[in-house]
Design an enzyme around this catalytic site. Sequence first.
Site, short mmCIF file in Angstrom:
data_model
loop_
_atom_site.label_atom_id
_atom_site.label_comp_id
_atom_site.label_asym_id
_atom_site.label_seq_id
_atom_site.Cartn_x
_atom_site.Cartn_y
_atom_site.Cartn_z
N HIS A 172 -3.31 1.28 4.59
CA HIS A 172 -4.55 1.02 5.31
C HIS A 172 -4.63 1.96 6.51
CE1 HIS A 172 -4.87 -3.36 3.65
NE2 HIS A 172 -5.02 -2.43 2.74
N ASP A 220 -8.35 1.24 -1.77
CA ASP A 220 -8.74 2.36 -0.89
C ASP A 220 -10.19 2.27 -0.43
OD1 ASP A 220 -6.16 3.62 -1.51
OD2 ASP A 220 -7.06 4.09 -3.45
#
Length: 452
Positions: free
Chosen positions: A61, A33
């Site tokens: 993403h 992340d």
Amino acid sequence: MNPTHAAHESPPPTAPARPIGRAAAVVGLQWGDEGKGKVIDLLAGSFDAVVRYNGGANAGHSVVIEGRRHALHLIPSGVFHPRVKGVIGNGVVIDPESLVREIEGVVAAGVGALDLAISDRAHVVMPYHKLEDAAREAALAAQHGPASAIGTTKRGIGPAYADKATRATAVRMGDLLRPALLRDKLARILPAKAAVLRALAPDAPVDLDAERLATDALRLGEKLAPRITDTTYLLHDMLARGGSLLFEGANATLLDVDHGTFPYVTSSNCSVLGIPAGTGVPGSHLSRVIGVMKAYCTRVGGGPFPTELLDERGNRIRERGREYGTTTGRPRRCGWLDLVALRYAVMLNGVTSIALMLLDVLAGFDEICVCTGYRIDGRVTDRFVPDAEVLAHVQPVYERLPGFASEIGSARARADLPRQALDYVRFIEQATGVPVEIVSVGPDRAQTIKGA
């Protein structure tokens, strides 16, 4: 003349010299992340293809363009650039239903035909993998307490990789184009899967209808058929023509199955060490590795997290950084930057430059702490310990740096940053020995500072 000897008397023909293209990689340096999607989107326009080499639909993403957020899970993040080919390599495990849905969403967003190639050797996440994933997590939590669960996304990733290793129970993308073979495989696989599910969850109903599963999978295979190909030759042909490849890692280094905080890791090699196996392209082609890091640390699910903040400061980082999972929506655990872990990840990946993300989230802190060492049994070390049992008991050693009060979302050059923010960037460069090439001060493409 003996024909065998004659064959050896003439030298073999020499292959003509061919141009070799360039290759680079973008890899996460923490527990995921970090903002890899934005970095790949920023760089992709100067490459011919963006190649995903590991993971599955457990990855998320995000790319923000002109204020609009696009979430990708299997499709490479360079897809929003025209004339850039997306490639899903053999090291990825693919949920075909999720992929079809994602393709439809991307096309609806205005990408058009979407130039995407899918490896025929990539393994398939079947519905029973998701059932097994959830059942294993529930069994661990029930037997040993919630903290013992790995914290998977329950997307079936681990069981699909396990079947890849056992081979006899595996389904590959190419199998979705061969009805007789797929039906034969499922007839052999499903009795074993039913037994596993009954053992893990004796009271749960098990409905594994072979014909229904085959029909659904073949329908999805038909939709994806024009994109399924031998991507290993495709990539080597591109390099031979002088083309350029950008490799996209899912998850991140500290979640690497071999080099991360085992067992609280994902099921694939998500460092750059996974590129050769996951695509068929040797690591010797890589000339540039961009390591992506947050200005702080986050983690999702179980596992040790030495710098975790269980107070108002952690909550503040979570809310300012919108630290909720792209795939699951789960709140992320938040904490200060861990330089011990970061230096390890830089070393492991051979990082040549860093993309420092979410620096804007730290605006307003009077003081920023950075972990520079671990205290283990009374001794201080600057070496990372990729062992969950040991790492759970380390004490972080902090260096305290002055914070910065002003918001920096409008900065477009390093000179626009307040002195304390710029000092923080330089501190990271000095500590890692690697230049910071990109500084992100917000989620949008435009909120980016490039260059040292």
